[in-house]
Design an enzyme around this catalytic site. Structure first.
Site, PDB file in Angstrom:
ATOM      1  N   CYS A   1      -3.889 -54.374  59.430  1.00 33.32           N
ATOM      2  CA  CYS A   1      -3.062 -54.998  58.391  1.00 33.32           C
ATOM      3  C   CYS A   1      -3.194 -54.316  57.032  1.00 33.32           C
ATOM      4  O   CYS A   1      -2.427 -54.609  56.112  1.00 33.32           O
ATOM      5  CB  CYS A   1      -3.366 -56.491  58.275  1.00 33.32           C
ATOM      6  SG  CYS A   1      -2.872 -57.407  59.747  1.00 33.32           S
TER       7      CYS A   1
ATOM      8  N   HIS B   1      14.149 -57.852  53.929  1.00 37.10           N
ATOM      9  CA  HIS B   1      14.156 -56.393  54.082  1.00 37.10           C
ATOM     10  C   HIS B   1      13.581 -55.678  52.852  1.00 37.10           C
ATOM     11  O   HIS B   1      14.149 -54.692  52.370  1.00 37.10           O
ATOM     12  CB  HIS B   1      15.555 -55.884  54.429  1.00 37.10           C
ATOM     13  CG  HIS B   1      15.934 -56.175  55.845  1.00 37.10           C
ATOM     14  ND1 HIS B   1      16.415 -57.412  56.228  1.00 37.10           N
ATOM     15  CD2 HIS B   1      15.879 -55.433  56.962  1.00 37.10           C
ATOM     16  CE1 HIS B   1      16.647 -57.400  57.535  1.00 37.10           C
ATOM     17  NE2 HIS B   1      16.326 -56.200  58.004  1.00 37.10           N
TER      18      HIS B   1
ATOM     19  N   GLU C   1       4.130 -66.070  60.197  1.00 42.24           N
ATOM     20  CA  GLU C   1       4.090 -64.616  60.118  1.00 42.24           C
ATOM     21  C   GLU C   1       4.273 -64.018  61.508  1.00 42.24           C
ATOM     22  O   GLU C   1       4.807 -62.925  61.659  1.00 42.24           O
ATOM     23  CB  GLU C   1       2.756 -64.189  59.515  1.00 42.24           C
ATOM     24  CG  GLU C   1       2.730 -62.757  59.088  1.00 42.24           C
ATOM     25  CD  GLU C   1       1.474 -62.423  58.332  1.00 42.24           C
ATOM     26  OE1 GLU C   1       1.527 -62.416  57.089  1.00 42.24           O
ATOM     27  OE2 GLU C   1       0.440 -62.173  58.982  1.00 42.24           O
TER      28      GLU C   1
END
Length: 123
Positions: free
Chosen positions: A29, A73, A110
């Site tokens: 991550c 985005h 998530e």
């Protein structure tokens, strides 16, 4: 029986796609990666003269246009520091509030199995 003593909750769900990275994370991550986020917002309160807490179309327009769409985005690190799911949920709550919608709860998935929840404390 009167409806005056009832609290009614309504919710809507949204989806957006964004990237982020967590430099402090000891694993993958720390690298730039993306998610398909699922967001559920909740509003609670008394019914108004129309018989609704808030009109679903009004809620959707305000939350999408002012809060979610600007994140879609994008690289979330450009919008907030340390963009964990928890901080994304808080960001959504605060941005909605600044746009005139007082959310009582925000849920941010998530992944399909991992979510963060932020809820407004009792007033």
């Amino acid at each position: 029986m009167s409806d005056d003593d009832l609290v009614v909750k309504v919710s809507q769900e949204f989806e957006f796609h964004a990237a982020h990275f967590l430099p402090w994370h000891p694993g993958k991550c720390a690298n730039v990666h993306g998610h398909s986020y699922r967001v559920q917002v909740e509003v609670d309160g008394a019914l108004d003269g129309r018989g609704v807490v808030i009109d679903f179309d009004e809620l959707a327009a305000m939350v999408w246009d002012k809060v979610i769409e600007p994140l879609d985005h994008t690289l979330l690190n450009d919008h907030l520091d340390n963009p964990t799911a928890e901080r994304v949920a808080i960001h959504i709550l605060r941005k909605a509030e600044a746009s005139g919608v007082e959310l009582s709860e925000v849920r941010v998935w998530e992944t399909a199995r991992s979510l963060a929840v932020v809820r407004r404390s009792a007033r």
